[in-house]
Design a protein around this motif. Structure first.
Motif, PDB file in Angstrom:
ATOM      1  N   HIS A 161     -10.387  36.034 -46.687  1.00 21.83           N
ATOM      2  CA  HIS A 161     -11.395  36.842 -46.810  1.00 21.83           C
ATOM      3  C   HIS A 161     -12.900  36.465 -47.469  1.00 21.83           C
ATOM      4  CE1 HIS A 161      -9.670  39.789 -43.988  1.00 21.83           C
ATOM      5  NE2 HIS A 161      -8.444  39.405 -44.391  1.00 21.83           N
ATOM      6  N   LEU A 162     -12.627  35.613 -48.378  1.00 16.97           N
ATOM      7  CA  LEU A 162     -13.460  35.246 -49.320  1.00 16.97           C
ATOM      8  C   LEU A 162     -14.382  33.747 -48.972  1.00 16.97           C
ATOM      9  CD1 LEU A 162     -12.325  36.863 -52.597  1.00 16.97           C
ATOM     10  CD2 LEU A 162     -14.102  37.869 -51.159  1.00 16.97           C
ATOM     11  N   GLY A 163     -13.879  33.317 -47.912  1.00 17.25           N
ATOM     12  CA  GLY A 163     -14.658  32.261 -47.503  1.00 17.25           C
ATOM     13  C   GLY A 163     -14.049  30.948 -48.156  1.00 17.25           C
ATOM     14  N   VAL A 164     -12.928  30.824 -48.528  1.00 17.82           N
ATOM     15  CA  VAL A 164     -12.527  29.743 -49.286  1.00 17.82           C
ATOM     16  C   VAL A 164     -12.227  28.537 -48.176  1.00 17.82           C
ATOM     17  CG1 VAL A 164     -10.526  28.588 -50.675  1.00 17.82           C
ATOM     18  CG2 VAL A 164     -11.546  31.068 -51.081  1.00 17.82           C
ATOM     19  N   THR A 165     -12.638  27.361 -48.596  1.00 16.95           N
ATOM     20  CA  THR A 165     -12.419  26.139 -47.286  1.00 16.95           C
ATOM     21  C   THR A 165     -10.843  25.456 -47.534  1.00 16.95           C
ATOM     22  OG1 THR A 165     -13.488  24.579 -48.569  1.00 16.95           O
ATOM     23  CG2 THR A 165     -14.840  25.825 -46.933  1.00 16.95           C
ATOM     24  N   ARG A 166     -10.450  25.203 -46.778  1.00 14.49           N
ATOM     25  CA  ARG A 166      -9.077  24.048 -46.858  1.00 14.49           C
ATOM     26  C   ARG A 166      -9.429  23.122 -48.045  1.00 14.49           C
ATOM     27  NH1 ARG A 166      -4.030  24.446 -45.958  1.00 14.49           N
ATOM     28  NH2 ARG A 166      -4.284  26.016 -44.528  1.00 14.49           N
ATOM     29  N   ASP A 167     -10.589  22.627 -47.876  1.00  7.94           N
ATOM     30  CA  ASP A 167     -11.111  21.327 -48.782  1.00  7.94           C
ATOM     31  C   ASP A 167     -11.036  21.910 -50.266  1.00  7.94           C
ATOM     32  OD1 ASP A 167     -11.907  18.682 -49.301  1.00  7.94           O
ATOM     33  OD2 ASP A 167     -13.826  19.417 -49.790  1.00  7.94           O
ATOM     34  N   GLU A 168     -11.732  23.059 -50.469  1.00  5.73           N
ATOM     35  CA  GLU A 168     -11.829  23.718 -51.670  1.00  5.73           C
ATOM     36  C   GLU A 168     -10.467  24.149 -52.370  1.00  5.73           C
ATOM     37  OE1 GLU A 168     -15.343  26.682 -52.698  1.00  5.73           O
ATOM     38  OE2 GLU A 168     -14.489  27.085 -50.621  1.00  5.73           O
ATOM     39  N   PHE A 169      -9.634  24.498 -51.556  1.00  2.00           N
ATOM     40  CA  PHE A 169      -8.362  24.938 -51.900  1.00  2.00           C
ATOM     41  C   PHE A 169      -7.497  23.807 -52.304  1.00  2.00           C
ATOM     42  CE2 PHE A 169      -3.841  25.606 -50.348  1.00  2.00           C
ATOM     43  CZ  PHE A 169      -3.461  26.661 -51.357  1.00  2.00           C
ATOM     44  N   ILE A 170      -7.498  22.761 -51.676  1.00  2.00           N
ATOM     45  CA  ILE A 170      -6.731  21.414 -51.735  1.00  2.00           C
ATOM     46  C   ILE A 170      -7.330  20.833 -53.073  1.00  2.00           C
ATOM     47  CG2 ILE A 170      -6.505  19.115 -50.890  1.00  2.00           C
ATOM     48  CD1 ILE A 170      -4.807  21.355 -49.474  1.00  2.00           C
ATOM     49  N   ARG A 171      -8.544  20.794 -53.289  1.00  2.00           N
ATOM     50  CA  ARG A 171      -9.193  20.163 -54.563  1.00  2.00           C
ATOM     51  C   ARG A 171      -8.579  21.058 -55.699  1.00  2.00           C
ATOM     52  NH1 ARG A 171     -14.038  19.755 -51.837  1.00  2.00           N
ATOM     53  NH2 ARG A 171     -14.852  21.560 -53.241  1.00  2.00           N
ATOM     54  N   ALA A 172      -8.606  22.421 -55.723  1.00  2.00           N
ATOM     55  CA  ALA A 172      -8.320  23.292 -56.724  1.00  2.00           C
ATOM     56  C   ALA A 172      -6.645  22.978 -57.091  1.00  2.00           C
ATOM     57  CB  ALA A 172      -8.581  24.765 -56.299  1.00  2.00           C
ATOM     58  N   MET A 173      -5.753  22.978 -55.793  1.00  2.00           N
ATOM     59  CA  MET A 173      -4.506  22.567 -56.182  1.00  2.00           C
ATOM     60  C   MET A 173      -4.194  21.426 -56.691  1.00  2.00           C
ATOM     61  SD  MET A 173      -3.345  25.602 -55.360  1.00  2.00           S
ATOM     62  CE  MET A 173      -1.771  25.529 -55.769  1.00  2.00           C
ATOM     63  N   GLU A 174      -4.827  20.539 -56.509  1.00  2.00           N
ATOM     64  CA  GLU A 174      -4.627  19.143 -57.191  1.00  2.00           C
ATOM     65  C   GLU A 174      -4.912  19.017 -58.602  1.00  2.00           C
ATOM     66  OE1 GLU A 174      -7.049  16.556 -54.468  1.00  2.00           O
ATOM     67  OE2 GLU A 174      -5.702  16.202 -53.161  1.00  2.00           O
ATOM     68  N   ARG A 175      -5.971  19.774 -59.014  1.00  2.00           N
ATOM     69  CA  ARG A 175      -6.441  19.896 -60.202  1.00  2.00           C
ATOM     70  C   ARG A 175      -5.543  20.794 -61.114  1.00  2.00           C
ATOM     71  NH1 ARG A 175     -12.297  23.178 -61.714  1.00  2.00           N
ATOM     72  NH2 ARG A 175     -11.507  23.400 -63.779  1.00  2.00           N
ATOM     73  N   ILE A 176      -4.806  21.671 -60.458  1.00  2.00           N
ATOM     74  CA  ILE A 176      -3.573  22.797 -61.092  1.00  2.00           C
ATOM     75  C   ILE A 176      -2.471  21.919 -61.383  1.00  2.00           C
ATOM     76  CG2 ILE A 176      -2.107  24.271 -60.691  1.00  2.00           C
ATOM     77  CD1 ILE A 176      -4.549  25.714 -59.164  1.00  2.00           C
ATOM     78  N   ASP A 177      -2.138  20.816 -60.460  1.00  2.00           N
ATOM     79  CA  ASP A 177      -0.997  19.828 -60.308  1.00  2.00           C
ATOM     80  C   ASP A 177      -1.173  18.828 -61.477  1.00  2.00           C
ATOM     81  OD1 ASP A 177       0.342  21.286 -58.633  1.00  2.00           O
ATOM     82  OD2 ASP A 177      -0.237  19.960 -56.951  1.00  2.00           O
ATOM     83  N   GLU A 178      -2.724  18.252 -61.642  1.00  2.00           N
ATOM     84  CA  GLU A 178      -2.964  17.386 -62.562  1.00  2.00           C
ATOM     85  C   GLU A 178      -2.859  18.100 -64.058  1.00  2.00           C
ATOM     86  OE1 GLU A 178      -6.769  15.971 -61.469  1.00  2.00           O
ATOM     87  OE2 GLU A 178      -6.155  15.092 -59.744  1.00  2.00           O
ATOM     88  N   ASP A 179      -3.371  19.237 -64.187  1.00  2.00           N
ATOM     89  CA  ASP A 179      -3.544  20.036 -65.562  1.00  2.00           C
ATOM     90  C   ASP A 179      -1.966  20.361 -65.960  1.00  2.00           C
ATOM     91  OD1 ASP A 179      -6.055  19.859 -65.330  1.00  2.00           O
ATOM     92  OD2 ASP A 179      -6.413  22.034 -64.867  1.00  2.00           O
ATOM     93  N   GLY A 180      -1.099  20.498 -64.999  1.00  2.00           N
ATOM     94  CA  GLY A 180       0.311  20.937 -65.191  1.00  2.00           C
ATOM     95  C   GLY A 180       1.125  19.824 -65.857  1.00  2.00           C
ATOM     96  N   GLU A 181       0.582  18.356 -65.564  1.00  2.00           N
ATOM     97  CA  GLU A 181       1.450  17.096 -65.906  1.00  2.00           C
ATOM     98  C   GLU A 181       1.170  16.920 -67.317  1.00  2.00           C
ATOM     99  OE1 GLU A 181       0.898  14.336 -62.957  1.00  2.00           O
ATOM    100  OE2 GLU A 181       1.412  15.614 -61.388  1.00  2.00           O
TER     101      GLU A 181
END
Length: 181
Positions: A161-181
């Motif tokens: 509902h807040l207009g998040v694109t799949r690309d934005e989502f994937i980039r954010a999840m990649e960033r979270i995974d990088e930060d977690g390692e």
């Protein structure tokens, strides 16, 4: 100067937002506002637009949902709870000017029409619900995307509902995974 009017909960929130930005700010004074304020906010939304910036707590979310129900097409700005916390008190008034500016910059409109870009499979596949560390991952995702912290069911709703694109989502999840390692 920001074109939209920023809606906050109280007097101290107004002070904090005005210290961070050159803008017009209006307070709901908690949840006890009436029809008169709703009419005023509707008029402001039509003329200038509104950005809702409430406290990242139960009361703030309740006010946000109620205002959204009565006033369509508002933008929503979210502060992560950790950036609005001071001595056990959660509120916009506790955020730094930089954090307030960042939240306003990331403000997103609430889509009027339902968009199903994401589904429950996405939430489970990216460990945003039901798994070890999922709460922390949702918190970080909300911070990166500027959509706030919420439970698994609510994160799915906000993504759609807040207009998040799949690309934005994937980039954010990649960033979270990088930060977690």
């Amino acid at each position: 100067m920001i074109k939209e009017v920023i809606v906050v909960e109280g007097r101290d929130d107004i002070t904090a937002v005005k210290a961070a930005l050159e803008c017009e700010v209006i307070a709901t004074n908690g949840f006890g506002y009436g029809k008169s304020l709703i009419r005023t906010l509707k008029s402001l939304q039509e003329r200038r637009g509104l950005i809702i910036l409430t406290d990242p707590d139960f009361g703030g979310e309740r006010i946000r949902k109620d205002l959204s129900k009565h006033i369509p097409n508002c933008k929503h700005a979210f502060l992560p709870q950790g950036k609005a916390l001071k001595k056990g008190d959660v509120g916009v008034e506790n955020a730094t000017p930089d954090d307030i500016r960042e939240a306003i910059q990331k403000a997103r409109p609430n889509n009027v029409e339902k968009v199903d870009t994401f589904d429950w499979e996405d939430i489970l596949m990216f460990n945003l619900a039901g798994g070890k560390g999922s709460s922390e991952r949702r918190e970080r995702l909300g911070e990166i995307l500027g959509i706030g912290y919420c439970n698994g069911k609510q994160i799915l709703k906000r993504l759609n509902h807040l207009g998040v694109t799949r690309d934005e989502f994937i980039r954010a999840m990649e960033r979270i995974d990088e930060d977690g390692e």
